[in-house]
Design a protein around this motif. Structure first.
Motif, mmCIF file in Angstrom:
data_model
loop_
_atom_site.group_PDB
_atom_site.id
_atom_site.type_symbol
_atom_site.label_atom_id
_atom_site.label_comp_id
_atom_site.label_asym_id
_atom_site.label_seq_id
_atom_site.Cartn_x
_atom_site.Cartn_y
_atom_site.Cartn_z
ATOM 1 N N THR A 1 1.065 -7.165 -3.011
ATOM 2 C CA THR A 1 1.807 -6.421 -1.980
ATOM 3 C C THR A 1 1.167 -6.549 -0.598
ATOM 4 O OG1 THR A 1 0.560 -4.381 -2.402
ATOM 5 C CG2 THR A 1 2.619 -4.689 -3.638
ATOM 6 N N VAL A 25 6.108 -2.182 1.482
ATOM 7 C CA VAL A 25 6.246 -1.531 0.181
ATOM 8 C C VAL A 25 7.241 -0.382 0.315
ATOM 9 C CG1 VAL A 25 4.027 -2.183 -0.840
ATOM 10 C CG2 VAL A 25 4.145 -0.149 0.606
ATOM 11 N N ARG A 73 -0.089 -2.420 4.797
ATOM 12 C CA ARG A 73 1.298 -2.680 4.395
ATOM 13 C C ARG A 73 2.227 -1.739 5.141
ATOM 14 N NH1 ARG A 73 -1.189 -2.274 -1.443
ATOM 15 N NH2 ARG A 73 -2.754 -1.401 -0.036
ATOM 16 N N SER A 80 8.210 -5.367 -1.494
ATOM 17 C CA SER A 80 7.838 -5.008 -2.863
ATOM 18 C C SER A 80 8.285 -3.579 -3.097
ATOM 19 C CB SER A 80 6.319 -5.075 -3.051
ATOM 20 O OG SER A 80 5.854 -6.387 -2.892
#
Ligand SMILES: NC(=O)c1ccc[n+]([C@@H]2O[C@H](COP(=O)([O-])OP(=O)(O)OC[C@H]3O[C@@H](n4cnc5c(N)ncnc54)[C@H](OP(=O)(O)O)[C@@H]3O)[C@@H](O)[C@H]2O)c1
Length: 162
Positions: free
Chosen positions: A36, A41, A61, A95
């Motif tokens: 990831t 995410v 992320r 993801s």
């Protein structure tokens, strides 16, 4: 555009119990970070709330939280009200990291499944992975069973949409 669903499940498809993950496999956490890392995410509100404060938002992320609550605030994350709008927000590649409700809602949009199978059976689980229909999903990698430093066996499976 790649929409990956990333989850770890027990031998019967359980992914959670009491808003926690009911096993400890650090190698899977490292794998999750690797697959990831640097991307977006997307997660449900309950999974967001299950993250320890020191990794909420998940560092490095873009974090997106899905809730039906129009006034929900998730400091350090963006908030939307469904999976499709979360994907729009991040440009289509992400993801999707759970939990059970969000995997179920996202399955029809997924292009790739990255599953860690954990060799345990959890009693009293209350969150589950979606079914993987072999008519729709083609296995592209089936890792060998490995021992975690905690003694638990695990393996990585990868599928792409047929
Ligand atoms: N093993 C793994 O890989 C893994 C990964 C992630 C999480 N988990 C575990 O999974 C469990 C949490 O999963 P869960 O299924 O209970 O919760 P979840 O999917 O994380 O979050 C559910 C919440 O998301 C929102 N939601 C769900 N569907 C929606 C939709 N279609 N449109 C808009 N909002 C929607 C709702 O938020 P509001 O109620 O705020 O409206 C709902 O209460 C925990 O035990 C966690 O530890 C395991």
């Amino acid at each position: 555009m790649t929409v990956s669903l990333v989850w770890a499940q027990d031998r019967a498809g359980a992914i959670g119990k009491g808003n926690t993950i009911p096993w400890r496999v650090p190698e899977d956490m490292a794998h999750f970070k690797e697959v990831t890392g640097g991307g977006a995410v997307i997660m449900g509100r309950k999974t967001w709330e299950s993250l320890p404060a020191k990794v909420r938002p998940l560092p490095g992320r873009r974090n997106v939280v899905i809730t039906r609550n129009p006034v929900f605030e998730a400091p350090g994350a963006e908030v939307t009200d469904d999976v499709a709008s979360a994907l729009d927000l991040v440009g289509g590649t992400a993801s999707i990291m759970g939990g059970g409700e969000i995997y179920a809602a996202a399955m029809s949009l997924a292009t790739r499944l990255r599953i860690t199978e954990i060799d345990v059976r959890v009693d009293g689980a209350d969150a589950f992975a979606p079914d993987v229909d072999p008519g729709l999903w083609e296995p592209t990698a089936e890792g060998e069973w490995l021992y975690s430093s905690t003694g638990t066996l695990y393996r990585f499976l990868d599928y792409r949409r047929r």
